[in-house]
Each structure stands twice: as structure tokens, then as C-alpha cells.
Enzyme design. Structure first.
Site, mmCIF file in Angstrom:
data_model
loop_
_atom_site.group_PDB
_atom_site.id
_atom_site.type_symbol
_atom_site.label_atom_id
_atom_site.label_comp_id
_atom_site.label_asym_id
_atom_site.label_seq_id
_atom_site.Cartn_x
_atom_site.Cartn_y
_atom_site.Cartn_z
ATOM 1 N N GLY A 46 50.397 39.411 43.714
ATOM 2 C CA GLY A 46 51.505 39.112 44.621
ATOM 3 C C GLY A 46 50.968 38.155 45.652
ATOM 4 O O GLY A 46 50.017 37.422 45.374
ATOM 5 N N GLU A 47 51.514 38.163 46.849
ATOM 6 C CA GLU A 47 50.963 37.327 47.916
ATOM 7 C C GLU A 47 50.092 38.193 48.817
ATOM 8 O O GLU A 47 50.586 39.099 49.488
ATOM 9 C CB GLU A 47 52.080 36.641 48.699
ATOM 10 C CG GLU A 47 52.583 35.379 48.031
ATOM 11 C CD GLU A 47 51.450 34.408 47.691
ATOM 12 O OE1 GLU A 47 51.387 33.985 46.513
ATOM 13 O OE2 GLU A 47 50.629 34.088 48.551
ATOM 14 N N SER A 48 48.784 37.885 48.837
ATOM 15 C CA SER A 48 47.846 38.741 49.565
ATOM 16 C C SER A 48 48.187 38.800 51.053
ATOM 17 O O SER A 48 48.067 39.862 51.673
ATOM 18 C CB SER A 48 46.410 38.251 49.363
ATOM 19 O OG SER A 48 46.313 36.880 49.658
ATOM 20 N N CYS A 77 44.097 40.052 40.980
ATOM 21 C CA CYS A 77 44.453 38.816 41.711
ATOM 22 C C CYS A 77 44.578 39.100 43.219
ATOM 23 O O CYS A 77 43.563 39.316 43.872
ATOM 24 C CB CYS A 77 45.721 38.203 41.142
ATOM 25 S SG CYS A 77 45.976 36.503 41.690
ATOM 26 N N ARG A 104 40.481 32.395 48.250
ATOM 27 C CA ARG A 104 41.871 32.426 47.795
ATOM 28 C C ARG A 104 42.277 31.086 47.210
ATOM 29 O O ARG A 104 41.793 30.043 47.636
ATOM 30 C CB ARG A 104 42.795 32.779 48.959
ATOM 31 C CG ARG A 104 42.569 34.171 49.511
ATOM 32 C CD ARG A 104 43.413 34.379 50.755
ATOM 33 N NE ARG A 104 44.824 34.235 50.456
ATOM 34 C CZ ARG A 104 45.698 33.634 51.266
ATOM 35 N NH1 ARG A 104 45.325 33.127 52.400
ATOM 36 N NH2 ARG A 104 46.960 33.553 50.915
ATOM 37 N N ILE A 134 46.984 32.811 37.889
ATOM 38 C CA ILE A 134 48.086 32.225 38.663
ATOM 39 C C ILE A 134 47.612 32.014 40.103
ATOM 40 O O ILE A 134 47.425 32.979 40.826
ATOM 41 C CB ILE A 134 49.310 33.179 38.686
ATOM 42 C CG1 ILE A 134 49.640 33.676 37.298
ATOM 43 C CG2 ILE A 134 50.483 32.526 39.404
ATOM 44 C CD1 ILE A 134 50.745 33.028 36.590
ATOM 45 N N ARG A 135 47.441 30.774 40.508
ATOM 46 C CA ARG A 135 46.939 30.492 41.872
ATOM 47 C C ARG A 135 45.816 31.488 42.214
ATOM 48 O O ARG A 135 45.807 32.118 43.267
ATOM 49 C CB ARG A 135 48.096 30.617 42.891
ATOM 50 C CG ARG A 135 49.130 29.497 42.760
ATOM 51 C CD ARG A 135 50.388 29.770 43.604
ATOM 52 N NE ARG A 135 50.078 30.255 44.928
ATOM 53 C CZ ARG A 135 49.990 29.481 46.023
ATOM 54 N NH1 ARG A 135 50.216 28.198 45.941
ATOM 55 N NH2 ARG A 135 49.706 30.006 47.185
ATOM 56 N N HIS A 170 45.516 38.266 35.545
ATOM 57 C CA HIS A 170 46.641 39.212 35.468
ATOM 58 C C HIS A 170 46.731 39.899 34.111
ATOM 59 O O HIS A 170 47.468 39.448 33.240
ATOM 60 C CB HIS A 170 47.956 38.471 35.742
ATOM 61 C CG HIS A 170 48.082 38.004 37.150
ATOM 62 N ND1 HIS A 170 48.386 38.852 38.177
ATOM 63 C CD2 HIS A 170 47.914 36.785 37.700
ATOM 64 C CE1 HIS A 170 48.413 38.177 39.309
ATOM 65 N NE2 HIS A 170 48.121 36.916 39.049
ATOM 66 N N GLU A 172 48.275 42.456 33.404
ATOM 67 C CA GLU A 172 49.605 43.062 33.244
ATOM 68 C C GLU A 172 50.629 42.093 32.671
ATOM 69 O O GLU A 172 51.709 42.500 32.276
ATOM 70 C CB GLU A 172 50.086 43.623 34.591
ATOM 71 C CG GLU A 172 50.540 42.583 35.622
ATOM 72 C CD GLU A 172 49.402 41.849 36.344
ATOM 73 O OE1 GLU A 172 48.227 42.038 35.956
ATOM 74 O OE2 GLU A 172 49.691 41.078 37.274
#
Lengths: 187, 293
Positions: A46-48, A77, A104, A134-135, A170, A172
Site C-alpha cells: 500500500g502506501e507506507s 513492499c 523507498r 510495484i514502485r 508482492h 499476493e
């Protein structure tokens, strides 16, 4: 077994789905009472910055630190960033229960996101699986008690420190749940 | 249908779930949004309420302004291109925008065709009013869908209408027999295989977010309970009295959408919300949600 998935923000649904496919119960954790009912915890991607801010504002930090002392946690992630000890660029310090420093968005913006084969040491055997990055963050430094258990090319993408497991990709997002299985059965 | 490129695109949409994506018009607002817990920002020159008030042709934002926003935040930066304007989308991809919104908020460049989004490496989000429109956009390569609502209105009624329509159709498709799917697909103008996916999975093939009209924490909780997986908030934050506090409160309400006590606490002491517009006060031909098909 009951596996908690921290559900403050991010792709917690996909992790819960993976846990259920492996025949275990998954519950969404948004408060410390629910956390107490879990045997293990997954911190999703998600967004840390968002996840760490919500941990602080919802006063979950101490509950998570206590949980980490006695239970296994897997972070993927953003989850890796939450577990690590690099504060740079974050609104509050991360949990710091995993002795690694991370950078990051180390691979760049979304245009540089990719899927590629990664090698993982699971159940004492090297296996290959597809890693979705992903990023993604990169692990820049590891403490002595941290073991590398997975690589993309020569880059460390999976680490374990006792009962804490973290990966920069990821697991998942694909249909291959061997890493989840390893987390549930071996950690 | 999941090839690797598409997996990476949908993957970013998955990461944005359970969060709030905020419209911002400069670096300072972007920082406020990030500090409030936004999962991404949408960089645009004018927020929808101002586009509506100013009139004229609304185009892609100046790349320089988008780059300034990219410099100050670490969360994903999205930007809008006009419907069908693939050259604007190429520009946005070239400056490294993380998601392109082919958006009805800007003046459409093509009244017949949307962008063939499979040609791009950058993921796209597109608006929809119903399931047919959602599946057409996904067939063209959209990695995320957002129900349109009515941008810049401060009125949640269209967002609710569109989300209920999509969720209702998903439930209806699940009850259909296989031999009824072709006729259903023909009637809604969507590819059969995507209708079949909805029947078998009970959801769209990509994440479905909500947009257009969210102005309060309770609006955010409402849309999440109706099935939104994340909320876009446009004018609702920076047209309100205290944007930083409101942004934070909407983030909190989106995370705890099913806990009214927390939504209640988040709703206190926020100052005035943006002024809203009755739909009957917006002439039919000025309603943004009618753009695109």
C-alpha cells in the site's frame, strides 16, 4: 490458524484471499482488540506513508510492537518499510522490529514497475517464483541477525529475522502462494 | 486476461485500495494531501468546481506544474488527459506520471473514441456510470475504474447513483445462466468474456473506486459501504474551510468506513464543507458525467 491482515490501507483483500485459499482464517485488523485474536499478522502493500500515519493516529504502535515480540509477522513492499528501521521520508518512525535499512521507491516510478523471476529459499530449498515489483523499495543494509532468503538477480528481495519475514515484492498478486504457505507453516 | 504488463498496472491500483486520492493544483497542496495521509494525488491546474465556474475548454495540465508536484511528494502522482486525447496521454507517460485519468472533467477531444490504453505502459483509470461503460473501458485497457459521480458539485447523489448501478448489475449478472450472458452483453454493449468474468467472480476485473461529489467524512464512509474500494476527492478538500483537517478526517473515515463512532469523531470541528450544487441547478449539457459513453 487465524491470520490477521493489517487493514488500514492497501491490498489487504488479496492477502486475505491467499490465506483463505491455503485453508486458514483471515481477519482484517484495524484495532488492538482484533490483533489480540490473531496468531500471525501480515502487513500488506500500500502506501507506507499512509499506513504509518494511521498506525500512529489509531495508537496501534505499542500493540504491534508487543505482538512482534511473540508472534510472526510478514510484511510485503510497504509492509517491509513499516517493519524496517529507516525513518527517512516517513511521517513517523517505522516499527523498527526488522534490522534493515530500506530505500523507498528505489526502482523509480510506476513506469519502472515490473514482473520478473525471483529465487527464494523456502523450506531449505531454492525455488523460483514470479515477483511483482510495484514502485518497490530496496533493502540497502542488513543487521547481523537478518538472513537473506530471496533474490532478484543479485539484489536481496526477501529477508528473515527470527519470526519476522519481509519481501520487497508482492506475493499476493499472483496465484502462487508458496511464500504465504512458508510464512504460515515454517515461521 | 492477466498478462504481465496488465498485472503491473492493476497491481498499483490494488495498492491504492482503502485510501483517498486527492485533487491538488500545486506543490503546496500536494504536500498538505500527503501529510494528511493521501495514497496518491491527482495533479490538475483547476479543480473541477473552478473548471465548472470558469467555463471554456479544460485541457491537460502544464507538465512543469506536474513535475513540481512529483518533486515534493513520494506518493504516486496522477494526472488527467482529455477523453480520446492519446497525445496528451503520451506526454503524461513521458514525464513519468504514475496513473493517467482519461477524464470527463476535461473537455473531450474525441466524442466517438476513447484511448486504446493497451498501447501504454502507464496505467489508466476511467470513469463510468454503469457496468457497460466500465467493461468497455476495461476492454480498452483501463486498469482501474471509478464511478463518475458529478465532479465539482459537492453533491453525492450522482456518485451514489453510479455506484449502486454498477454494484446492482454485478449482483444481477451473477444470477444469470450462461446462456443468458450473450444477450446481456449485447444489451449493455460490453465484451462477453468480461461479463462472464463478472458472473464468475462477483466483481469487476479491476478495482472500482468512487469519485465525483465527496465532501464529508460521512460521504466517504457511504461510498465505501456501497462498494467503493477507494475514494477520489476533488473539490471537496481544497474548496472547504480547513483543507488539512478535512483531508485527514476523510482519510480516517475511509479506513474506518464501517465504524460510525470513528466517522463521527472525524466529522467534528472541520469548519464549513464546500458549498454544494443541486443537480437541477446544473443544466443537462453542463453535467460532466454525461461526457464519454
Amino acid at each position: 490458524m487465524t491470520i490477521g491482515v493489517l487493514a488500514l490501507q492497501g491490498d489487504y483483500f488479496k492477502h486475505a484471499q491467499a490465506v483463505q485459499r491455503l485453508g486458514h482464517d483471515a481477519i482484517y485488523v484495524k484495532d488492538s482488540a482484533t490483533l489480540a485474536a490473531c496468531q500471525k499478522l501480515i502487513i500488506p502493500g500500500g502506501e507506507s506513508t499512509t499506513i504509518i500515519r494511521l498506525i500512529e493516529e489509531l495508537e496501534l504502535r505499542n500493540a504491534l510492537l508487543d505482538f512482534a515480540k511473540q508472534h510472526s509477522i510478514m510484511g510485503t513492499c510497504a509492509g517491509l518499510i513499516v517493519l524496517a528501521n529507516t525513518k527517512e521520508g516517513l511521517p513517523f518512525p517505522p516499527l523498527g522490529v526488522l534490522d534493515v535499512e530500506v530505500e523507498r521507491n528505489a526502482y523509480g516510478r510506476q513506469i519502472n514497475s515490473f514482473v520478473d523471476s525471483v529465487r527464494l529459499n523456502l523450506f531449505d530449498k531454492m525455488v523460483e517464483m514470479e515477483g511483482v515489483f510495484i514502485r518497490a523499495p530496496k533493502i540497502r543494509k542488513m543487521g547481523k541477525s537478518v538472513k537473506a532468503i530471496g533474490y532478484h538477480k543479485e539484489v536481496v528481495v526477501a529477508v528473515r529475522q527470527k519470526q519476522i519475514l519481509a519481501v520487497s515484492f508482492h506475493p499476493e498478486l499472483t496465484e502462487d502462494f508458496r511464500l504465504h504457505q512458508y510464512f504460515i507453516e515454517a515461521i | 486476461m492477466l498478462n504481465k504488463d496488465f498485472l503491473v498496472k492493476v497491481g498499483l491500483a490494488e495498492m491504492l485500495k482503502g485510501g483517498v486520492i486527492m485533487d491538488v493544483t500545486n506543490a503546496e497542496q500536494a504536500k498538505i494531501a500527503e501529510d494528511a495521509g493521501a495514497v496518491a494525488v491527482m495533479a490538475l491546474e483547476r479543480i473541477p468546481a473552478d473548471i465548472r465556474a470558469d467555463g471554456g475548454v479544460a485541457r491537460m495540465s502544464n507538465p512543469k506544474m506536474i513535475k513540481e508536484i512529483q518533486k515534493v511528494v513520494s506518493i504516486p502522482v496522477m494526472a488527467k488527459c482529455r477523453i480520446g486525447h492519446f497525445a496528451e496521454a503520451q506526454v503524461l507517460q513521458s514525464i513519468g506520471v504514475d496513473f493517467v485519468d482519461e477524464s470527463e472533467v476535461l473537455t473531450p477531444a474525441d466524442e466517438k473514441n476513447h484511448i486504446w490504453k493497451h498501447d501504454f505502459k502507464v496505467p489508466f483509470v476511467c470513469g463510468c456510470r454503469d457496468i457497460g461503460e466500465a467493461l468497455r473501458r476495461i476492454a480498452e485497457g483501463a486498469a482501474m475504474i471509478r464511478t463518475k459521480g458529478e465532479a465539482g458539485s459537492g453533491n453525492i447523489v450522482e456518485a451514489v447513483r453510479h455506484m449502486r448501478s454498477v454494484q446492482g448489475s454485478i449482483r444481477q449478472i451473477q444470477t444469470l445462466a450462461y446462456d443468458e450472458l450473450t444477450a446481456y452483453a449485447k444489451n449493455i454493449g460490453a465484451p462477453l468474456e468480461l461479463v462472464q468474468y463478472v458472473k464468475e467472480n462477483g466483481k469487476l476485473p479491476v478495482p472500482n473506486f468512487s469519485a465525483g461529489g465527496i465532501a464529508t467524512p460521512a460521504d466517504a464512509a457511504l461510498m465505501m459501504q456501497l462498494g467503493a474500494e477507494t475514494n477520489f476527492v476533488g473539490s471537496g478538500i481544497f474548496k472547504s474551510e480547513d483543507p488539512a483537517a478535512r483531508a485527514k478526517a476523510i482519510v480516517m473515515a475511509t479506513t474506518h468506513y464501517n465504524d460510525p463512532d470513528i466517522v463521527a469523531r472525524a466529522s467534528e470541528g472541520l469548519g464549513e464543507a464546500m458549498p454544494g450544487l443541486e443537480m437541477s441547478a446544473i443544466p443537462e449539457d453542463e453535467q460532466l458525467n454525461k461526457r464519454g459513453w
